[in-house]
Design a protein around this motif. Structure first.
Motif, short mmCIF file in Angstrom:
data_model
loop_
_atom_site.label_atom_id
_atom_site.label_comp_id
_atom_site.label_asym_id
_atom_site.label_seq_id
_atom_site.Cartn_x
_atom_site.Cartn_y
_atom_site.Cartn_z
N PHE A 568 0.85 -1.19 0.00
CA PHE A 568 0.00 0.00 0.00
C PHE A 568 0.88 1.24 0.00
N ALA A 569 0.57 2.20 -0.89
CA ALA A 569 1.35 3.44 -0.92
C ALA A 569 1.27 4.11 0.44
N ILE A 570 0.07 4.20 0.99
CA ILE A 570 -0.05 4.56 2.40
C ILE A 570 -0.98 3.54 3.05
N ILE A 571 -0.69 3.24 4.31
CA ILE A 571 -1.49 2.23 5.00
C ILE A 571 -2.91 2.75 5.18
N PRO A 572 -3.90 1.98 4.74
CA PRO A 572 -5.28 2.46 4.82
C PRO A 572 -5.78 2.56 6.27
N PRO A 593 -3.55 10.59 -1.25
CA PRO A 593 -3.28 10.99 0.13
C PRO A 593 -2.58 12.35 0.19
N ALA A 594 -2.67 12.98 1.35
CA ALA A 594 -2.05 14.31 1.49
C ALA A 594 -0.54 14.21 1.31
N GLU A 595 0.07 13.21 1.92
CA GLU A 595 1.52 13.08 1.70
C GLU A 595 1.94 11.62 1.76
N TYR A 596 3.09 11.36 1.17
CA TYR A 596 3.64 10.01 1.15
C TYR A 596 4.85 9.94 2.08
N GLU A 597 5.19 8.73 2.47
CA GLU A 597 6.35 8.57 3.35
C GLU A 597 7.35 7.62 2.72
N ASP A 598 8.59 7.71 3.19
CA ASP A 598 9.57 6.70 2.80
C ASP A 598 9.13 5.35 3.36
N HIS A 651 18.25 -3.61 5.48
CA HIS A 651 17.06 -2.91 5.00
C HIS A 651 17.39 -1.93 3.89
N ARG A 652 16.39 -1.65 3.11
CA ARG A 652 16.57 -0.59 2.12
C ARG A 652 15.33 0.28 2.16
N VAL A 653 15.49 1.51 1.69
CA VAL A 653 14.42 2.50 1.80
C VAL A 653 13.92 2.86 0.41
N ILE A 654 12.61 2.84 0.25
CA ILE A 654 12.04 3.32 -1.00
C ILE A 654 11.58 4.75 -0.75
N PRO A 655 12.16 5.73 -1.49
CA PRO A 655 11.87 7.13 -1.20
C PRO A 655 10.41 7.48 -1.47
N GLU A 658 9.29 8.16 -5.04
CA GLU A 658 9.09 7.01 -5.91
C GLU A 658 7.71 6.39 -5.67
N VAL A 659 7.34 6.28 -4.39
CA VAL A 659 6.02 5.74 -4.04
C VAL A 659 4.94 6.64 -4.63
N ALA A 660 5.13 7.94 -4.48
CA ALA A 660 4.13 8.89 -4.96
C ALA A 660 3.95 8.77 -6.46
#
Ligand code: HEM
Ligand SMILES: [Cu+2]
Length: 696
Positions: A568-572, A593-598, A651-655, A658-660
């Motif tokens: 999920f791009a953001i958790i519902p 959504p208003a904003e996305y997170e890493d 771990h790796r981080v998806i910025p 990129e999600v947005a």
């Protein structure tokens, strides 16, 4: 006769005569030739696969994207691939046994030993390497999506569990080539599997494949339960969880409590065989009934652990294709819990005839019958869900209807068997074989096939061919009926189970009908393969990238198909049961959504593969008593597992950007798409955006 001593310690008890090719060469009977044929299929199939992977260059993406992945979705798919591969072996063996019994009036073409090996591998494979991985695969894939999670709680352990399960399956496959599998049935009862009766390596293959895979399953149970307790999206209260997730939770709890008795009983059997203990012998203080008790303390919960997730799948299918909320969700949940608890109270019905006295038998007989009550509740709830629904008779509904009708019959024959006095008449007859296939095939296998058809577009972004789906489902349903209904009658006529041949001509006509049915089931398997190939070829026409091809109700449909690795791009945020259906009705299912997170995800790791290699080595070394190799593999495994705890860079981080971007692209596609009504579901217009209907 050569003995192991001639070959010295490096190879343990191995001698070349243990190779099925050598046996067939020395003694070319039909039985041995069939064995060698199966062995060459394994060897040639493995070689062909290896050559193909290297030649096509696919091994690299398969290694990088799949074998080393910690993504619950990919692990789930790999479980299902494993179970489909093993299913083809299991079904072929079933058909072979049916053929033998059709020809079995005073003879047939298989030796008793070969037949015994067949029902042992068939049962073991079907239970441990088809049904269990199938169920685990769906739970892995679907459950985290349904609860709005990013992954399982322990992604690396998830991969290790898969590795351990594959070790078991690999050992069973190797037993076709090297040595022999057990002849003691899938339950491996001593004294048949004791050293005196079975001095060869057969029971050892059973012991180690089941013990190692069993450890994997225990870990899976823990992983699933913890995930459901800890990773639910905000607002996803227990009583808002989709029914499949509920059944996954109950199955996980059963796994946690039922697998240890199995592991213990297999290891005790191993101690009897390897170290001359006498837990389960008939002399020196042993008692084989201890084995029966321990084994069925696992064995009976096991069948509910398989059937509950299938119930969960059917619940989703009935609700979706009736366009309604599940009728009486709460009673379905309580019925699921009741079955999970009761499944632990009935194990003794597996040995009513072994002399424990009337009162004990009565108690367990009644406990067994009581399970019919929550099961009946479920059946009524499903029927009430369909009542006045807008039913679409799509392929999963065909399986579900076949299930409903056939499973009730199978359940009723179970209630018959639960009566100890009747059980005295039919126990160990093929009536029992008919009964448990009657619950396992419609109950578990149809559930899995319905789920396969239902969720395939979610996993791969295109639908499966409906035409071939109807063909396959029809063949499975009628094939089952032709194969197993006659078996009830032969059972009542008194044919014992596990018999290679018989002398009563009255059995023969039934056996001929049954083999005809088995041929239909083989065609069903063929049709399943054709369906997959046809669908892959037409994947452009069948594509449903927007993610909701069936007007789904639960959160897994609120993602693109296939879903991104982070789900999920953001958790519902969950405010209701059937969250996605409600959001669609309110018109806010696809909002930006208003904003996305890493997003942080675990990195790929090869640890599962290393566990597979060292585990298979360990299993083989134990079977053949190659003690130096046991040591090497155990140390290897420990190094891998302990070494892994030192990994800091895991771990790796998806910025967020990129999600947005990915999310926006999907939302744009949705905005541009034309929604498709339910009647157009099986047409190329279906791109995975469902038209709105009034919600119920
Ligand atoms: C698909 C077609 C199938 C056919 C034609 C088939 C046929 C058979 C036959 C002939 C036997 C031996 C019966 C005997 O004791 O004489 C058997 C046993 C068994 N089958 Fe199947 N079977 C099929 C599917 C399944 C499935 C789907 C499962 C489980 C998920 C299953 C589980 C078992 C088990 C547990 C045994 C008992 C083995 C033992 O006695 O140790 N079978 N089957
Ligand atoms: Cu039972």
């Amino acid at each position: 006769m050569t003995t192991s001593a001639d070959w010295g310690w490096p190879l343990g008890v191995f001698i070349p005569e243990q190779l099925s090719f050598v046996r067939a060469f020395n003694n070319p009977t039909t039985s041995e030739l069939i064995g060698a044929g199966a062995a060459s299929l394994v060897v040639l199939g493995g070689l062909a696969l290896a050559v193909f992977l290297i030649w096509s260059g696919w091994w690299r993406p398969i290694w990088r994207d799949w074998l080393t992945s910690t993504d619950h979705k990919r692990i789930g798919i790999m479980y299902i691939v494993l179970s489909l591969v093993m299913l083809s072996r299991g079904v072929i063996e079933g058909a072979l046994m049916r053929t033998q019994q059709a020809a079995g009036l005073n003879g047939g073409f298989l030796t008793p030993d070969h037949f015994a090996e067949l029902f042992s591998t068939h049962g073991t494979i079907m239970v441990f390497f088809v049904a269990m991985p199938f169920v685990t695969g769906f739970i892995n894939y679907i459950m985290p999506l349904q609860i709005g999670a990013r992954d399982m709680s322990f992604p690396v352990m998830n991969q290790v569990s898969l590795g351990l399960t594959v070790v078991g399956a690999t050992l069973v496959m190797i037993s076709l080539v090297l040595g022999q599998f057990s002849t003691g049935g899938w339950t491996a009862y001593p004294p048949y599997t004791g050293k005196v009766f079975s001095p060869g390596v057969g029971p050892d293959y059973w012991i180690w494949s089941v013990a190692i895979a069993g450890i994997g399953s225990t870990l899976t149970g823990i992983n699933v339960a913890v995930t459901i307790y800890k990773e639910r999206a905000p607002g996803m209260h227990l009583f808002r969880m989709p029914l499949f997730t509920w059944t996954a939770l109950c199955a996980a709890i059963i796994l946690i409590f039922a697998m240890p008795p199995l592991t213990v009983s297999t290891l005790m059997l191993a101690m009897d065989r390897y170290l001359d203990f006498h837990f389960f012998t008939n002399d020196l203080g042993g008692n084989m009934m201890n084995y029966a008790n321990l084994f069925w303390l696992f064995g009976h919960p096991e069948v509910y652990l398989l059937v509950l997730p299938a119930y969960g799948i059917f619940s989703e299918v009935f609700a979706t294709y009736s366009g309604k909320r599940l009728y009486s969700y709460t009673s379905l949940v309580y019925a699921t819990m009741a079955i999970a608890v009761l499944s632990f109270t009935v194990w003794l019905h597996h040995f009513f005839t072994m002399g424990q006295g009337a009162n004990v038998n009565i108690a367990f007989g009644i406990a067994t019958m009581v399970i019919a009550i929550p099961t009946g509740v479920k059946v009524y709830d499903w029927m009430a869900t369909m009542f006045r629904g807008r039913i679409r008779f799509s392929v999963p509904m065909v399986y579900a209807t076949g299930f409903l009708i056939l499973f009730v019959i199978g359940g009723l024959t179970g209630v018959i068997l639960a009566n100890p006095t009747i059980d005295y008449q039919v126990h160990n007859s093929v009536f029992l074989v008919a009964h448990f296939h009657n619950v396992l095939i419609p109950g578990v296998l149809y559930g899995m096939l319905a789920g396969y058809h239902f969720w395939f577009p979610k996993a791969f972004g295109f639908r499966l061919s409906e035409g071939w789906g109807y063909v396959t489902a029809t063949l499975w349903i009628f094939g089952f009926a032709f194969t197993f209904f006659p078996i009830y009658f032969v059972g009542l006529l008194g044919m014992p189970r596990r018999s290679v041949s018989y002398s009563d001509p009255a059995f023969e006509p039934f056996m001929l009908v049954a083999v005809f049915g088995a041929a239909m089931i083989l065609s069903a398997l063929g049709a399943l393969v054709v369906q997959l190939l046809v669908s892959i070829r037409k994947r452009e026409t069948f594509s449903v990238p927007l993610g909701d091809p069936w007007n789904g109700r639960t959160l897994e449909w609120a993602t693109p198909s296939p879903p991104p690795e982070y789900n999920f791009a953001i958790i519902p945020t969950v405010t209701d049961r059937d969250m996605f259906a409600v959001a669609k009705a309110q018109g806010n299912a696809f909002e930006k959504p208003a904003e996305y997170e890493d997003i942080t995800l675990p990195k790929n790791t090869a640890i599962g593969m290393m566990v597979w290699v060292s585990g298979t080595g360990l299993g083989l070394a134990l079977v053949w008593q190659v003690w130096w190799l046991v040591l090497v593999c155990v140390i290897g495994m420990l190094v891998v597992l302990i070494g892994n705890t030192f990994r800091t860079d895991a771990h790796r981080v998806i910025p967020a950007a990129e999600v947005a971007a990915a999310h926006q692209a999907w939302l744009d596609q949705i905005a541009a798409a034309t929604p498709v009504g339910r009647l157009g579901e099986a047409t190329p217009h279906n791109k995975g955006l469902a038209a709105q209907e009034a919600v119920q």
